[in-house]
Motif scaffolding. Structure first.
Motif, PDB file in Angstrom:
ATOM      1  N   GLY A 103       0.806  -1.205   0.000  1.00 55.17           N
ATOM      2  CA  GLY A 103       0.000   0.000   0.000  1.00 55.17           C
ATOM      3  C   GLY A 103       0.838   1.253   0.000  1.00 55.17           C
ATOM      4  N   GLN A 104       1.857   1.284   0.852  1.00 57.74           N
ATOM      5  CA  GLN A 104       2.690   2.475   0.966  1.00 57.74           C
ATOM      6  C   GLN A 104       3.550   2.692  -0.279  1.00 57.74           C
ATOM      7  OE1 GLN A 104       4.820   1.582   4.547  1.00 57.74           O
ATOM      8  NE2 GLN A 104       3.035   1.854   5.847  1.00 57.74           N
ATOM      9  N   LEU A 105       4.146   1.617  -0.801  1.00 58.51           N
ATOM     10  CA  LEU A 105       5.102   1.754  -1.897  1.00 58.51           C
ATOM     11  C   LEU A 105       4.452   1.916  -3.265  1.00 58.51           C
ATOM     12  CD1 LEU A 105       7.766  -0.900  -0.819  1.00 58.51           C
ATOM     13  CD2 LEU A 105       8.018   1.590  -0.787  1.00 58.51           C
ATOM     14  N   LEU A 106       3.368   1.194  -3.519  1.00 62.49           N
ATOM     15  CA  LEU A 106       2.802   1.165  -4.863  1.00 62.49           C
ATOM     16  C   LEU A 106       1.364   1.673  -4.942  1.00 62.49           C
ATOM     17  CD1 LEU A 106       4.219  -2.255  -6.121  1.00 62.49           C
ATOM     18  CD2 LEU A 106       5.105   0.034  -6.523  1.00 62.49           C
ATOM     19  N   LEU A 123     -11.643   8.502  -0.972  1.00 56.63           N
ATOM     20  CA  LEU A 123     -10.897   7.270  -0.714  1.00 56.63           C
ATOM     21  C   LEU A 123     -10.778   7.035   0.785  1.00 56.63           C
ATOM     22  CD1 LEU A 123      -8.063   7.676  -3.365  1.00 56.63           C
ATOM     23  CD2 LEU A 123     -10.097   6.224  -3.527  1.00 56.63           C
ATOM     24  N   ASP A 124     -11.171   5.849   1.209  1.00 54.53           N
ATOM     25  CA  ASP A 124     -11.037   5.428   2.608  1.00 54.53           C
ATOM     26  C   ASP A 124     -10.145   4.190   2.593  1.00 54.53           C
ATOM     27  OD1 ASP A 124     -11.264   4.517   5.192  1.00 54.53           O
ATOM     28  OD2 ASP A 124     -13.445   4.644   5.289  1.00 54.53           O
ATOM     29  N   VAL A 125      -8.846   4.378   2.883  1.00 51.54           N
ATOM     30  CA  VAL A 125      -7.840   3.323   2.702  1.00 51.54           C
ATOM     31  C   VAL A 125      -7.394   2.798   4.061  1.00 51.54           C
ATOM     32  CG1 VAL A 125      -5.641   2.716   1.656  1.00 51.54           C
ATOM     33  CG2 VAL A 125      -7.084   4.466   0.585  1.00 51.54           C
ATOM     34  N   HIS A 126      -7.460   1.488   4.211  1.00 51.51           N
ATOM     35  CA  HIS A 126      -7.032   0.825   5.442  1.00 51.51           C
ATOM     36  C   HIS A 126      -5.878  -0.101   5.112  1.00 51.51           C
ATOM     37  CE1 HIS A 126      -7.683  -2.326   8.756  1.00 51.51           C
ATOM     38  NE2 HIS A 126      -7.163  -1.260   9.316  1.00 51.51           N
ATOM     39  N   LEU A 127      -4.707   0.145   5.709  1.00 46.75           N
ATOM     40  CA  LEU A 127      -3.529  -0.675   5.452  1.00 46.75           C
ATOM     41  C   LEU A 127      -3.375  -1.687   6.585  1.00 46.75           C
ATOM     42  CD1 LEU A 127      -1.004   2.021   4.181  1.00 46.75           C
ATOM     43  CD2 LEU A 127      -2.585   0.602   2.859  1.00 46.75           C
ATOM     44  N   SER A 128      -3.506  -2.965   6.242  1.00 46.99           N
ATOM     45  CA  SER A 128      -3.443  -4.024   7.251  1.00 46.99           C
ATOM     46  C   SER A 128      -3.193  -5.359   6.565  1.00 46.99           C
ATOM     47  CB  SER A 128      -4.755  -4.077   8.044  1.00 46.99           C
ATOM     48  OG  SER A 128      -4.787  -5.216   8.880  1.00 46.99           O
ATOM     49  N   ASP A 129      -2.482  -6.248   7.271  1.00 47.60           N
ATOM     50  CA  ASP A 129      -2.292  -7.614   6.770  1.00 47.60           C
ATOM     51  C   ASP A 129      -3.464  -8.518   7.126  1.00 47.60           C
ATOM     52  OD1 ASP A 129       0.225  -7.607   5.429  1.00 47.60           O
ATOM     53  OD2 ASP A 129       1.216  -7.387   7.356  1.00 47.60           O
ATOM     54  N   ALA A 130      -4.347  -8.054   7.978  1.00 51.49           N
ATOM     55  CA  ALA A 130      -5.458  -8.889   8.422  1.00 51.49           C
ATOM     56  C   ALA A 130      -6.368  -9.234   7.251  1.00 51.49           C
ATOM     57  CB  ALA A 130      -6.256  -8.175   9.509  1.00 51.49           C
ATOM     58  N   LEU A 131      -6.864 -10.463   7.257  1.00 54.27           N
ATOM     59  CA  LEU A 131      -7.784 -10.891   6.216  1.00 54.27           C
ATOM     60  C   LEU A 131      -9.099 -10.133   6.359  1.00 54.27           C
ATOM     61  CD1 LEU A 131      -7.203 -14.751   6.271  1.00 54.27           C
ATOM     62  CD2 LEU A 131      -6.226 -13.079   4.704  1.00 54.27           C
ATOM     63  N   VAL A 132      -9.766  -9.908   5.240  1.00 52.64           N
ATOM     64  CA  VAL A 132     -11.049  -9.214   5.270  1.00 52.64           C
ATOM     65  C   VAL A 132     -12.097 -10.049   4.560  1.00 52.64           C
ATOM     66  CG1 VAL A 132      -9.998  -6.925   5.346  1.00 52.64           C
ATOM     67  CG2 VAL A 132     -10.554  -7.944   3.129  1.00 52.64           C
ATOM     68  N   ASP A 133     -13.324  -9.879   4.984  1.00 49.44           N
ATOM     69  CA  ASP A 133     -14.489 -10.414   4.288  1.00 49.44           C
ATOM     70  C   ASP A 133     -15.125  -9.221   3.582  1.00 49.44           C
ATOM     71  OD1 ASP A 133     -17.249 -11.038   3.728  1.00 49.44           O
ATOM     72  OD2 ASP A 133     -16.996 -12.827   4.966  1.00 49.44           O
ATOM     73  N   GLY A 243       9.090  -4.604  -3.710  1.00 42.46           N
ATOM     74  CA  GLY A 243       9.498  -3.804  -2.570  1.00 42.46           C
ATOM     75  C   GLY A 243      10.968  -3.432  -2.600  1.00 42.46           C
ATOM     76  N   LEU A 244      11.795  -4.281  -3.217  1.00 44.50           N
ATOM     77  CA  LEU A 244      13.246  -4.081  -3.221  1.00 44.50           C
ATOM     78  C   LEU A 244      13.763  -3.392  -4.476  1.00 44.50           C
ATOM     79  CD1 LEU A 244      14.299  -7.595  -1.865  1.00 44.50           C
ATOM     80  CD2 LEU A 244      14.294  -5.439  -0.596  1.00 44.50           C
ATOM     81  N   LYS A 245      12.901  -3.236  -5.452  1.00 46.51           N
ATOM     82  CA  LYS A 245      13.344  -2.778  -6.773  1.00 46.51           C
ATOM     83  C   LYS A 245      14.141  -1.467  -6.710  1.00 46.51           C
ATOM     84  CE  LYS A 245      10.488  -3.635  -9.956  1.00 46.51           C
ATOM     85  NZ  LYS A 245       9.288  -3.631 -10.840  1.00 46.51           N
ATOM     86  N   GLY A 246      13.648  -0.499  -5.949  1.00 45.54           N
ATOM     87  CA  GLY A 246      14.330   0.793  -5.896  1.00 45.54           C
ATOM     88  C   GLY A 246      15.723   0.696  -5.304  1.00 45.54           C
ATOM     89  N   CYS A 247      15.851  -0.009  -4.181  1.00 44.86           N
ATOM     90  CA  CYS A 247      17.162  -0.145  -3.530  1.00 44.86           C
ATOM     91  C   CYS A 247      18.129  -0.947  -4.391  1.00 44.86           C
ATOM     92  CB  CYS A 247      16.996  -0.815  -2.163  1.00 44.86           C
ATOM     93  SG  CYS A 247      16.138   0.210  -0.956  1.00 44.86           S
TER      94      CYS A 247
END
Length: 302
Positions: A103-106, A123-133, A243-247
Motif C-alpha cells: 500500500g505504501q510503496l505502490l 478514498l477510505d484506505v485501510h492498510l493491514s495484513d489482516a484478512l477481510v471479508d 518492494g526491493l526494486k528501488g534499492c
C-alpha cells in the motif's frame, strides 16, 4: 412490523454494542431501537441480544443470524447505490484494504493519481495484513498477497510476487556472501511479522522444502523498516521484488543468489491480487477503480 428497519437497527446495535449509540446515529429514541428489535425477536421466536443494565451483545444464534443478514443488507445497499449512480459521474466513498508495504510503496502513489482523475470519489484506505471479508467488512476493493484466494470474489492478479534475498554490499563484505541454504546459519535475518506469526524462511533442497534456521536481528510487520535496516547493513532480507526494486537499482542492496530456491512459502503459485465482489463491480466508483488499478499496477500476467 417494519422488518427492514428492525434489521438496520440490529446491525447498528451489534456494531456499536450500545442502544444509545445506535439511537444517536439514527436520530431516534433508544426505546424505539429496543422495541423494534424486541418485535423482531418475537417474530423469529429467538433471543438475538443479551441485555443487561450495562452491556448488550449478540447471542450465539444472533451472531449466526446477523452473518446472513449482513450479507443480504450489503447486497440491498449495493442495488440501491447501483440504481442511483448508474448514469452519474463516479462518486461516493470507496473503501480499500491493502497490505501495508504494498500500500505504501505502490498503491498510495497510484491512488494519488486516481484521486486527481476522479475527485468526487472519497478514498477510505485501510492498510493491514489482516484478512477481510469483503461483504461483511464493507470493503469495496482489497489487495492481498499469497496463494490465489478461493473465496466468493473476483480475483485479478497484479504481480507474481517473486521473493528476493538481498543485503547491502557492506554487510556481505563483512559477513561473506552465502552460497547455499546451510550458509544462512552464519548470517543475520531481517524478518517480516505477519498477522499471526513471524514469517519463516523456507528453502527447497533434495528432500523438499524445509524451514531455514537463521538468527533474526530485527523483526517487523513494516516492510519499509526491514528494507531500511538492510540498507544499514544489519542483515539479509527476503522480500518481494516490487518492494526491493528501488534499492536494488540504486545499488544500496544487491541480490544474493543461492544454489537452491528460497522463499516464504513452500511452492505453489503466489501473487499480489486485487479482490472485489462481482455485485459491486457494476457500481461506477468500484468499476473505474478496479480498471485503473489493474492498468496501473498490473504486470500483464493476469
Amino acid at each position: 412490523m417494519d422488518k427492514l428497519r428492525a434489521l438496520q437497527y440490529l446491525l447498528k446495535v451489534a456494531d456499536t454494542l450500545s442502544f444509545s449509540r445506535a439511537a444517536k446515529i439514527f436520530g431516534v429514541p433508544a426505546s424505539s431501537i429496543s422495541r423494534r428489535i424486541a418485535d423482531l425477536e418475537r417474530e423469529l421466536g429467538v433471543e438475538l441480544l443479551h441485555r443487561t443494565t450495562r452491556t448488550v451483545r449478540l447471542t450465539e444464534v444472533g451472531t449466526l443470524y446477523l452473518e446472513q443478514v449482513r450479507a443480504g443488507m450489503a447486497q440491498l445497499n449495493d442495488a440501491d447505490e447501483l440504481v442511483g449512480l448508474r448514469n452519474s459521474t463516479p462518486s461516493g466513498t470507496l473503501r480499500i484494504s491493502a497490505m501495508p508495504s504494498y500500500g505504501q510503496l505502490l498503491l498510495m502513489p497510484a491512488l494519488q493519481d486516481f484521486s486527481g482523475r476522479y475527485p468526487d470519489i472519497v478514498l477510505d484506505v485501510h492498510l493491514s495484513d489482516a484478512l477481510v471479508d469483503l461483504g461483511r467488512d464493507q470493503i469495496d476493493i482489497a489487495v492481498r498477497g499469497g496463494s490465489q484466494p478461493q473465496d466468493r470474489v473476483v480475483v485479478r492478479k497484479l504481480d507474481p510476487n517473486y521473493f528476493i534475498l538481498a543485503a547491502s554490499p557492506q554487510y556481505l563484505a563483512r559477513m561473506g556472501t552465502p552460497r547455499t541454504l546451510d550458509d544462512l546459519q552464519n548470517h543475520y535475518a531481517l524478518m517480516y511479522r505477519g498477522p499471526n506469526a513471524v514469517i519463516k524462511w523456507q528453502g527447497s533442497g533434495n528432500d523438499g522444502w524445509r524451514e531455514i534456521p537463521i538468527t533474526p536481528t530485527f523483526i517487523s510487520n513494516d516492510g519499509a523498516s526491514l528494507i531500511a535496516m538492510a540498507c544499514k547493513h544489519r542483515g539479509l532480507v527476503l522480500l518481494s521484488e516490487w518492494g526491493l526494486k528501488g534499492c536494488l537499482s540504486r545499488g544500496e542492496l544487491v541480490k544474493v543468489i543461492l544454489d537452491q530456491p528460497i522463499s516464504v512459502n513452500r511452492g505453489g503459485e503466489a501473487g499480489i491480487y486485487l479482490l472485489y465482489l462481482q455485485t459491486r463491480y457494476q457500481i461506477p466508483k468500484v468499476r473505474v477503480a478496479v480498471e485503473f488499478l489493474v492498468e496501473r499496477l498490473g504486470s500483464g500476467q493476469q
